[in-house]
Write a protein that holds these residues in place. Structure first.
Motif, PDB file in Angstrom:
ATOM      1  N   VAL B  43      20.562  27.595  90.678  1.00 24.27           N
ATOM      2  CA  VAL B  43      20.144  28.405  91.834  1.00 24.27           C
ATOM      3  C   VAL B  43      21.253  29.399  92.183  1.00 24.27           C
ATOM      4  O   VAL B  43      20.997  30.586  92.429  1.00 24.27           O
ATOM      5  CB  VAL B  43      19.826  27.500  93.049  1.00 24.27           C
ATOM      6  N   THR B  44      22.487  28.917  92.174  1.00 22.23           N
ATOM      7  CA  THR B  44      23.619  29.798  92.477  1.00 22.23           C
ATOM      8  C   THR B  44      23.730  30.908  91.435  1.00 22.23           C
ATOM      9  O   THR B  44      23.905  32.085  91.779  1.00 22.23           O
ATOM     10  CB  THR B  44      24.933  28.989  92.506  1.00 22.23           C
ATOM     11  N   ASP B  45      23.615  30.536  90.174  1.00 24.35           N
ATOM     12  CA  ASP B  45      23.724  31.542  89.097  1.00 24.35           C
ATOM     13  C   ASP B  45      22.670  32.628  89.249  1.00 24.35           C
ATOM     14  O   ASP B  45      22.934  33.816  89.041  1.00 24.35           O
ATOM     15  CB  ASP B  45      23.561  30.867  87.724  1.00 24.35           C
ATOM     16  N   ARG B  46      21.459  32.204  89.599  1.00 29.79           N
ATOM     17  CA  ARG B  46      20.363  33.166  89.720  1.00 29.79           C
ATOM     18  C   ARG B  46      20.637  34.139  90.871  1.00 29.79           C
ATOM     19  O   ARG B  46      20.411  35.342  90.775  1.00 29.79           O
ATOM     20  CB  ARG B  46      19.050  32.421  89.967  1.00 29.79           C
ATOM     21  N   LEU B  47      21.135  33.592  91.977  1.00 32.73           N
ATOM     22  CA  LEU B  47      21.425  34.437  93.138  1.00 32.73           C
ATOM     23  C   LEU B  47      22.562  35.412  92.830  1.00 32.73           C
ATOM     24  O   LEU B  47      22.496  36.599  93.166  1.00 32.73           O
ATOM     25  CB  LEU B  47      21.789  33.548  94.336  1.00 32.73           C
ATOM     26  N   LEU B  48      23.592  34.910  92.168  1.00 39.87           N
ATOM     27  CA  LEU B  48      24.720  35.788  91.832  1.00 39.87           C
ATOM     28  C   LEU B  48      24.289  36.867  90.834  1.00 39.87           C
ATOM     29  O   LEU B  48      24.720  38.021  90.929  1.00 39.87           O
ATOM     30  CB  LEU B  48      25.880  34.967  91.259  1.00 39.87           C
ATOM     31  N   ALA B  49      23.424  36.496  89.894  1.00 42.89           N
ATOM     32  CA  ALA B  49      22.961  37.471  88.906  1.00 42.89           C
ATOM     33  C   ALA B  49      22.197  38.615  89.575  1.00 42.89           C
ATOM     34  O   ALA B  49      22.263  39.761  89.140  1.00 42.89           O
ATOM     35  CB  ALA B  49      22.075  36.791  87.863  1.00 42.89           C
ATOM     36  N   LEU B  50      21.494  38.279  90.651  1.00 46.35           N
ATOM     37  CA  LEU B  50      20.762  39.314  91.383  1.00 46.35           C
ATOM     38  C   LEU B  50      21.709  40.310  92.036  1.00 46.35           C
ATOM     39  O   LEU B  50      21.353  41.462  92.272  1.00 46.35           O
ATOM     40  CB  LEU B  50      19.929  38.662  92.488  1.00 46.35           C
ATOM     41  N   HIS B  51      22.910  39.836  92.351  1.00 45.04           N
ATOM     42  CA  HIS B  51      23.853  40.681  93.086  1.00 45.04           C
ATOM     43  C   HIS B  51      24.832  41.364  92.132  1.00 45.04           C
ATOM     44  O   HIS B  51      26.049  41.253  92.276  1.00 45.04           O
ATOM     45  CB  HIS B  51      24.564  39.849  94.156  1.00 45.04           C
ATOM     46  N   SER B  52      24.257  42.054  91.166  1.00 43.29           N
ATOM     47  CA  SER B  52      25.074  42.786  90.204  1.00 43.29           C
ATOM     48  C   SER B  52      24.629  44.248  90.111  1.00 43.29           C
ATOM     49  O   SER B  52      24.927  44.939  89.137  1.00 43.29           O
ATOM     50  CB  SER B  52      24.967  42.116  88.828  1.00 43.29           C
ATOM     51  N   ASP B  53      23.915  44.702  91.138  1.00 44.28           N
ATOM     52  CA  ASP B  53      23.407  46.080  91.153  1.00 44.28           C
ATOM     53  C   ASP B  53      24.434  46.983  91.852  1.00 44.28           C
ATOM     54  O   ASP B  53      24.155  47.574  92.898  1.00 44.28           O
ATOM     55  CB  ASP B  53      22.051  46.106  91.872  1.00 44.28           C
TER      56      ASP B  53
END
Lengths: 83, 314
Positions: B43-53
């Motif tokens: 869950v953490t990885d997915r959220l962090l991956a979203l915040h790479s824009d």
């Protein structure tokens, strides 16, 4: 991880039914819009995607997926499998 | 046209990583309470991956898909409460670069903190001048009231230059102080600076009654509805917004989403698809719809509808 797609389809349909505790009157198949039909809320979407990742062994890339009311078991699974 | 008056760059350079980790922990806790043994790590990885824009490309792509012409890019200053937060000057440069990359698509509300010291107001004014920032952003849960007297020099600049102030209300990032979220904390500043327009961020979603009566009785107080896709409402957010839009403060309401906070479950085009005459806008007059979706926000930042077209201005 090898994925038996047909078995996985059936399992995912059952997962959605189970999430709704069999109370939803909406028919669930691979193409049922999950959000528009109220079968998944925001938490349900997170849980479903987590289950997809666990079952397929592949990460679900949200940055390249635009979730919307028409998201279905098929579109979510295809995205997870990179199809 | 549509103006999203409250978006955030989906970047862990803008939102400190530990805040995102706390958000993932809260999601994980909720899922476990419902009997779903989902690992915290994924869950953490997915959220962090979203915040790479970091350059805003994905945000602009969603704005295009949703028909959003312009967005107010909100850059809170967390440098006094997070060791991982960008220093203010760097935060300003990052947002200015995003504006240059996407001409005409963003207006920036730059974050200040009263603990910045005596140089803070001059720095704020310099960034407004140098980068063309459109307003000031406050994040009170970081440890101050919006009526803190140390903010008054900033408000004097806002009054002189016609800059609106967007202040966060309600709960915020988990490590911060939610007792500083009530909208009423802005009341003293709103009275002392009648020439400054204050927007209660998320005021149409949390503390709604308090935010609404401030809007009704203070000419210079507005609210936005950002965060609605993730709001707690048994009847759903569409019905909640419909009721709010039909209340007597429609001239004080700004459409906003707080993208990307809801991005793990829905998207900008998806939420906007409910803004139709038989859903969110049922019984809402077309002229009121225009005010909420664009013209009130544009008026606050001194833009005209005609001036705001993609590629028009920064």
């Amino acid at each position: 991880m090898t994925v038996d797609t047909e078995a996985l389809h059936a399992e995912l349909i059952e997962w959605v039914r189970s999430w709704n505790e069999d109370e939803s009157t909406a028919e669930v198949d691979l193409d049922t819009p999950l959000l528009a039909n109220g079968l998944l809320d925001s938490m349900g979407m997170v849980a479903f995607v987590s289950h997809l990742e666990e079952r397929t062994g592949k990460p679900f890339d949200f940055s390249t997926y635009m979730p919307g009311p028409t998201a279905s078991i098929r579109t979510l699974l295809d995205h997870c499998l990179g199809r | 046209m549509i103006v999203d008056s409250h978006v955030v760059l989906a970047s862990d350079r803008v939102i400190p990583r530990e805040y995102l980790e706390e958000q993932a922990t809260n999601m994980h806790h909720r899922l476990r309470a419902h009997g779903r043994d989902v690992g915290l790590g994924p869950v953490t990885d997915r959220l962090l991956a979203l915040h790479s824009d970091h350059d805003g490309d994905r945000l602009v792509a969603e704005m295009d898909s949703a028909g959003v012409s312009l967005a107010f890019l909100v850059a809170a200053d967390f440098s006094h409460v997070s060791p991982r937060a960008l220093p203010p000057a760097e935060l300003a440069r990052l947002h200015a670069a995003v504006c240059r990359r996407h001409p005409g698509r963003f207006r920036v509300f730059w974050g200040v903190d009263p603990r910045a010291g005596p140089d803070g107001p001059a720095l704020f004014e310099r960034h407004v001048t140098d980068h063309g920032f459109a307003g000031m952003k406050l994040y009170p849960p970081a440890g101050y009231s919006p009526s803190d007297r140390r903010l008054y020099p900033y408000y004097e600049i806002c009054a002189a230059r016609g800059l609106p102030v967007l202040t966060h209300t309600g709960p915020g990032w988990a490590p911060l102080d939610f007792t500083l979220g009530p909208p009423l904390l802005v009341d003293q500043a709103a009275r002392d600076f009648p020439g400054v327009d204050f927007v209660l961020g998320h005021g149409g979603v949390t503390h709604v009654e308090e935010a609404s009566y401030l809007c009704a009785h203070r000419p210079n107080v507005y609210l936005d509805v950002s965060q609605f896709p993730a709001m707690l409402a048994a009847e759903g957010w569409a019905e909640h917004l419909n009721r709010l839009f039909r209340s007597g403060i429609s001239h004080k309401i700004l459409f906003g989403t707080c993208w990307p906070s809801f991005r793990m479950s829905t998207s900008l085009p998806a939420v906007l698809s409910a803004f139709t005459p038989d859903a969110v806008f049922a019984g809402v007059r077309p002229s009121v719809q225009k005010m909420i979706m664009a013209t009130t926000a544009l008026r606050l930042v001194g833009d005209s509808v005609a001036a705001v077209t993609p590629g028009g201005h920064q």
